[in-house]
Motif scaffolding. Sequence first.
Motif, PDB file in Angstrom:
ATOM      1  N   TYR A  34       0.734  -1.511   0.113  1.00 49.89           N
ATOM      2  CA  TYR A  34      -0.032  -0.004   0.062  1.00 49.89           C
ATOM      3  C   TYR A  34       1.007   1.255   0.019  1.00 49.89           C
ATOM      4  N   THR A  35       2.170   1.041   0.076  1.00 53.24           N
ATOM      5  CA  THR A  35       2.966   2.325   0.207  1.00 53.24           C
ATOM      6  C   THR A  35       3.976   2.215  -1.143  1.00 53.24           C
ATOM      7  N   ASN A  36       4.184   3.267  -1.804  1.00 52.94           N
ATOM      8  CA  ASN A  36       4.948   3.196  -2.871  1.00 52.94           C
ATOM      9  C   ASN A  36       6.346   3.683  -2.757  1.00 52.94           C
ATOM     10  N   PRO A  37       7.144   2.693  -2.711  1.00 53.72           N
ATOM     11  CA  PRO A  37       8.476   3.176  -2.499  1.00 53.72           C
ATOM     12  C   PRO A  37       9.171   4.258  -3.196  1.00 53.72           C
ATOM     13  N   LYS A  38       8.634   4.670  -4.166  1.00 50.87           N
ATOM     14  CA  LYS A  38       9.191   6.266  -4.799  1.00 50.87           C
ATOM     15  C   LYS A  38       8.884   7.280  -3.668  1.00 50.87           C
ATOM     16  N   LEU A  39       7.684   7.236  -3.085  1.00 53.54           N
ATOM     17  CA  LEU A  39       7.179   8.064  -1.969  1.00 53.54           C
ATOM     18  C   LEU A  39       8.141   8.003  -0.781  1.00 53.54           C
ATOM     19  N   ILE A  40       8.504   6.974  -0.470  1.00 45.82           N
ATOM     20  CA  ILE A  40       9.409   6.719   0.984  1.00 45.82           C
ATOM     21  C   ILE A  40      10.839   7.481   0.398  1.00 45.82           C
ATOM     22  N   GLU A  41      11.114   7.072  -0.872  1.00 46.95           N
ATOM     23  CA  GLU A  41      12.827   7.308  -1.360  1.00 46.95           C
ATOM     24  C   GLU A  41      12.647   8.783  -1.278  1.00 46.95           C
ATOM     25  N   ALA A 261       4.904   8.920  20.166  1.00 44.69           N
ATOM     26  CA  ALA A 261       5.727   8.486  19.042  1.00 44.69           C
ATOM     27  C   ALA A 261       7.222   9.232  19.360  1.00 44.69           C
ATOM     28  N   LYS A 262       8.082   8.294  19.220  1.00 43.21           N
ATOM     29  CA  LYS A 262       9.542   8.470  19.707  1.00 43.21           C
ATOM     30  C   LYS A 262      10.015   9.754  18.548  1.00 43.21           C
ATOM     31  N   ASN A 263       9.654   9.561  17.350  1.00 46.03           N
ATOM     32  CA  ASN A 263      10.067  10.388  16.274  1.00 46.03           C
ATOM     33  C   ASN A 263       8.784  11.749  16.025  1.00 46.03           C
ATOM     34  N   LEU A 264       8.231  12.335  16.989  1.00 44.12           N
ATOM     35  CA  LEU A 264       7.001  12.874  16.847  1.00 44.12           C
ATOM     36  C   LEU A 264       7.287  13.846  15.550  1.00 44.12           C
ATOM     37  N   ASP A 265       8.281  14.680  15.441  1.00 45.25           N
ATOM     38  CA  ASP A 265       8.451  15.520  14.354  1.00 45.25           C
ATOM     39  C   ASP A 265       8.548  15.096  12.889  1.00 45.25           C
ATOM     40  N   ASN A 266       9.323  14.026  13.082  1.00 44.95           N
ATOM     41  CA  ASN A 266       9.321  13.545  11.571  1.00 44.95           C
ATOM     42  C   ASN A 266       8.030  12.848  11.103  1.00 44.95           C
ATOM     43  N   ALA A 267       7.281  12.395  12.486  1.00 47.00           N
ATOM     44  CA  ALA A 267       6.046  11.846  11.900  1.00 47.00           C
ATOM     45  C   ALA A 267       4.989  13.129  11.484  1.00 47.00           C
ATOM     46  N   LYS A 268       5.378  14.299  12.076  1.00 46.49           N
ATOM     47  CA  LYS A 268       4.381  15.293  11.536  1.00 46.49           C
ATOM     48  C   LYS A 268       4.831  15.981  10.193  1.00 46.49           C
ATOM     49  N   LEU A 269       6.251  15.707   9.937  1.00 48.81           N
ATOM     50  CA  LEU A 269       6.637  16.026   8.636  1.00 48.81           C
ATOM     51  C   LEU A 269       5.909  15.212   7.465  1.00 48.81           C
ATOM     52  N   PHE A 270       5.951  13.909   8.031  1.00 51.85           N
ATOM     53  CA  PHE A 270       5.475  12.895   6.970  1.00 51.85           C
ATOM     54  C   PHE A 270       3.936  13.180   6.676  1.00 51.85           C
ATOM     55  N   GLN A 271       3.110  13.346   7.642  1.00 52.66           N
ATOM     56  CA  GLN A 271       1.792  13.974   7.497  1.00 52.66           C
ATOM     57  C   GLN A 271       1.689  15.271   6.604  1.00 52.66           C
ATOM     58  N   ASP A 272       2.505  16.199   6.765  1.00 55.60           N
ATOM     59  CA  ASP A 272       2.619  17.377   5.707  1.00 55.60           C
ATOM     60  C   ASP A 272       2.955  16.828   4.389  1.00 55.60           C
ATOM     61  N   PHE A 273       3.945  16.009   4.341  1.00 56.95           N
ATOM     62  CA  PHE A 273       4.498  15.573   3.174  1.00 56.95           C
ATOM     63  C   PHE A 273       3.483  14.989   2.100  1.00 56.95           C
ATOM     64  N   VAL A 274       2.425  14.069   2.818  1.00 58.18           N
ATOM     65  CA  VAL A 274       1.625  13.214   1.868  1.00 58.18           C
ATOM     66  C   VAL A 274       0.427  14.209   1.479  1.00 58.18           C
ATOM     67  N   ASN A 279       2.870  14.380  -4.100  1.00 60.86           N
ATOM     68  CA  ASN A 279       3.036  13.162  -3.228  1.00 60.86           C
ATOM     69  C   ASN A 279       1.807  12.376  -2.986  1.00 60.86           C
ATOM     70  N   ALA A 280       0.616  12.841  -2.910  1.00 61.44           N
ATOM     71  CA  ALA A 280      -0.393  12.225  -2.976  1.00 61.44           C
ATOM     72  C   ALA A 280      -0.703  11.438  -4.238  1.00 61.44           C
ATOM     73  N   ALA A 281      -0.569  11.954  -5.180  1.00 64.58           N
ATOM     74  CA  ALA A 281      -0.410  11.285  -6.536  1.00 64.58           C
ATOM     75  C   ALA A 281       0.353  10.192  -6.480  1.00 64.58           C
ATOM     76  N   LEU A 282       1.676  10.132  -5.999  1.00 64.02           N
ATOM     77  CA  LEU A 282       2.423   8.923  -6.091  1.00 64.02           C
ATOM     78  C   LEU A 282       1.781   7.891  -5.096  1.00 64.02           C
ATOM     79  N   ILE A 283       1.007   7.946  -4.053  1.00 63.64           N
ATOM     80  CA  ILE A 283       0.448   7.116  -3.360  1.00 63.64           C
ATOM     81  C   ILE A 283      -0.642   6.425  -4.251  1.00 63.64           C
ATOM     82  N   SER A 284      -1.391   7.318  -5.193  1.00 61.53           N
ATOM     83  CA  SER A 284      -2.616   6.653  -5.794  1.00 61.53           C
ATOM     84  C   SER A 284      -2.032   6.032  -6.955  1.00 61.53           C
TER      85      SER A 284
END
Length: 342
Positions: A34-41, A261-274, A279-284
């Motif tokens: 369910y997760t595009n490797p290109k999104l993670i990269e 969450a141990k990595n709270l700031d990074n998790a917030k970054l990921f929320q904003d990123f998607v 980036n949303a289109a990469l998931i789709s």
Amino acid sequence: MTANLITAVSAAVLLSSVPALADGELHIYNWGNYTNPKLIEKFEKQYNIKVTLDDYDSNETMLSKVRAGNSGYDIVVPSDYTVKIMIEEGLLEKTEPNAMPNGKNIDPRFVDVYWDKGRHYSVPWQFGTTAFAVDTAKYKGDINTLAILFNPPDELKGRINMLDDITVVMHAAERYAGVPRCGDDKANLKKINDILTAAKPSWKTFSYDTLGKMVSGDVDVTQTWSGASYRIRQKRPTTIYALPKEGLDGWMDNVAVLKGAKNLDNAKLFQDFVMAPENAALISEFAGFDSGIAGSHQFMSKDLASSPELNPPAGSPVPEFVPPCPAAVVEVYNKIWTNLRK
């Protein structure tokens, strides 16, 4: 305040929930495939963050692990009703996604949702509907009815896969019976049980692997999700996603941050990123569903953006987003389901 100072303060407030620079780690727990490797990269490169990704096969599996504590994950991707449960149980961080820089991109339809009104905890990942797909080379009749599942024609008997999902199956049976979702009327619940018991001999399997079941030719009909049907159609072109006249489930999976969450700031970054349309289109593009992020279609392939799975025709049933059922109803559901799965 001066105009410049007001502007500076406003910008600081807006950005306060999303750090400008980052490094370190992020641990994501998401549905399988369910997760595009290109999104993670792209995320790793943009923020110098090392992402680890584990997967689960149901909301219940994820929820059980999170409730047990010390899961080690920062991000989870629960479906709508599960977000509501997790908020009520205090399992999620209040990250205020609607105030993040990309929060403005959330489709207005999905801001004041029942599971997170105002988007204080979660952001859209993917959304769609749950119905079923039929290979029209194997069956030429009307497919836009739940009778295909619950009173199938002879040529489809023994060729049907149902999702191994109590909620989806129960709600479909309720629609076929013409009774309310999550109702506690004993006569209606008996009717649901009778429908399921009578239909079961016509089903071949219960499985979440709808793509594998259809592409291999193991079945000719499968309960499935709109985006999965799109992916099936790429491999089995005579497949059509049904829009049953009795109605269908709407759903949305959402990116949420676990409490503590141990990595709270990074998790917030990921929320904003998607929430950035590209980036949303990469998931789709990977998952085959719509994103819930305005402007994402322009970054999708033409085939996906214009697909019937993402663009149901006028007059199609309006998807129903069903809140969690009361505990007493769930208890009866579980009894019916246990008997059905024997």
